[in-house]
Scaffold this active site. Structure first.
Site, PDB file in Angstrom:
ATOM      1  N   GLU A 226       0.879  -1.220  -0.087  1.00 28.44           N
ATOM      2  CA  GLU A 226      -0.011  -0.146   0.027  1.00 28.44           C
ATOM      3  C   GLU A 226       0.944   1.422  -0.083  1.00 28.44           C
ATOM      4  OE1 GLU A 226      -3.766  -0.355   2.538  1.00 28.44           O
ATOM      5  OE2 GLU A 226      -2.592  -2.223   3.259  1.00 28.44           O
TER       6      GLU A 226
ATOM      7  N   SER B 217      -6.929  -2.185   2.006  1.00 34.91           N
ATOM      8  CA  SER B 217      -7.101  -1.801   0.817  1.00 34.91           C
ATOM      9  C   SER B 217      -7.702  -2.748  -0.391  1.00 34.91           C
ATOM     10  CB  SER B 217      -5.934  -1.041   0.043  1.00 34.91           C
ATOM     11  OG  SER B 217      -5.449   0.007   0.608  1.00 34.91           O
TER      12      SER B 217
ATOM     13  N   SER C 152     -11.631  11.272   1.765  1.00 33.28           N
ATOM     14  CA  SER C 152     -11.638   9.768   2.065  1.00 33.28           C
ATOM     15  C   SER C 152     -13.057   9.604   3.110  1.00 33.28           C
ATOM     16  CB  SER C 152     -10.570   9.103   2.938  1.00 33.28           C
ATOM     17  OG  SER C 152      -9.528   9.147   1.988  1.00 33.28           O
TER      18      SER C 152
END
Length: 356
Positions: free
Chosen positions: A14, A182, A316
């Protein structure tokens, strides 16, 4: 003026996600009253102090800058050793924007504790348990919070165990790396012939894999900010046209929509918030976390995962949840620094007391 070390990059899969989050944080922090030290960790694990701007960081050009030098975390209470300048740099607070392994799994938290530097977010034990999906679900079960049926595979050769699980629970199932985020390495399996490939894919991201019975329902998230006194954001809701909320959908939102607040009855929203707070406190979470649940078609609430460093751009999910209760992106960042110092002082007092 507070000295903040913004830590980004890292050795996990990530790495790129970290760069995007860090760039967004940096843009906001530069409008605030802080002295910012930007420290990037390369994919090979080396640490560098850089003068890169947010665009350079987001586009992964931060190592190309002329004013860059290697730094070394030191455990002598003096902070980071600057190799070129031959001196120490000790920030007041470390702000690790590191997603995935060696970032939000307790490793980096242990580093900062040994460096005697306050840091944002959850501590070592909470970070470690939350990253380990199998341990998290066992923990939650013991305090009365339900999950979908789950098993752990220690080897890709345990196909018989996987097939027994399918015979008991049927398809579809999800195959996931036990530690990771993720949605990388996750497969939704609907046919027996695809099971082996999905397991091998998940094992390419880690040494343990879990199988979970797929849930028919809606993913609901709850964001929490705080140490003792908690600020609970509005629940959000993920709406998908098809498939599941995989890596591409999480970061590109091709067909997915995120609704804040979630379009669910208030009683259910309050129940989800209550379960999220129970988990947060029992796990010993500090600073922030996003707790994700599934709401089934018959109204059952099932734990999905706990993210101790959720996606952290201004757009987000976590900032959106807190924004719905009146906190700006800058407010959240400022509060995280206050919580980091509060948590550090608490740990220091406990250590001092134990040494007497």
């Amino acid at each position: 003026m507070k000295k903040i070390a913004l830590i980004f990059g890292g050795t996990s899969t990530e790495h790129e996600v970290s760069l995007v989050s860090a760039a967004s944080v940096l843009e906001t922090m530069e409008t605030m009253d802080f002295e910012i030290f930007k420290i990037g960790i390369s994919k090979t694990g080396k640490w560098y102090l850089t003068n890169s701007n947010s665009e350079d960081i987001q586009d992964d050009r931060w190592m190309e800058q002329s004013l860059i030098q290697e730094v070394v975390p030191c455990f002598n209470g003096k902070g980071f050793w600057l190799k070129e300048d031959q001196k120490f740099l000790k920030p007041d607070i470390s702000f690790p924007i590191l997603h995935g392994g060696n970032g939000e799994d307790g490793v980096m938290q242990g580093v900062f504790e040994m460096m005697e530097i306050p840091y944002t977010g959850c501590g070592l034990s909470a970070s470690s348990i939350c990253m380990n999906k199998w341990l998290l679900h066992q923990f939650a079960k013991n305090i009365g919070i339900n999950s979908t049926p789950t098993i752990l595979l220690n080897s890709s050769k345990e196909e018989g165990k996987a097939e027994d699980f399918v015979r008991l629970h049927g398809f579809p199932i999800f195959v996931k790396p036990n530690e990771g985020g993720s949605s990388k390495g996750i497969s939704r399996v609907t046919e027996k012939e695809d099971l082996r490939t999905a397991i091998e894919e998940a094992f390419s991201f880690g040494n343990k894999v879990i199988l979970q019975k797929a849930v028919v329902g809606t993913e609901i998230g709850c964001g929490i900010l705080g140490n003792v006194d908690l600020i609970v954001g509005e629940c959000d809701e993920i709406s998908l046209e098809e498939g599941f909320f995989d890596y591409v959908e999480k970061y590109q939102l091709l067909t997915a929509k995120i609704n804040v607040p979630a379009s669910i009855p208030e009683t259910i929203s309050e129940d989800i918030k209550l379960q999220a707070q129970i988990l947060y406190r029992f796990l010993g979470c500090k600073g922030l976390a996003r707790i994700d649940f599934f709401l089934t078609e018959n109204g059952e609430i099932l734990l999905n995962e706990v993210n101790t460093l959720p996606g952290f751009t201004a757009h987000s999910r976590f900032p959106g949840m807190l924004g719905a209760v009146g906190l700006t992106y800058g407010d959240i960042i400022q509060k995280l620094f206050e919580l980091a110092e509060e948590n550090y002082e608490e740990r220091r007092l406990i250590t001092t007391s134990e040494s007497k």
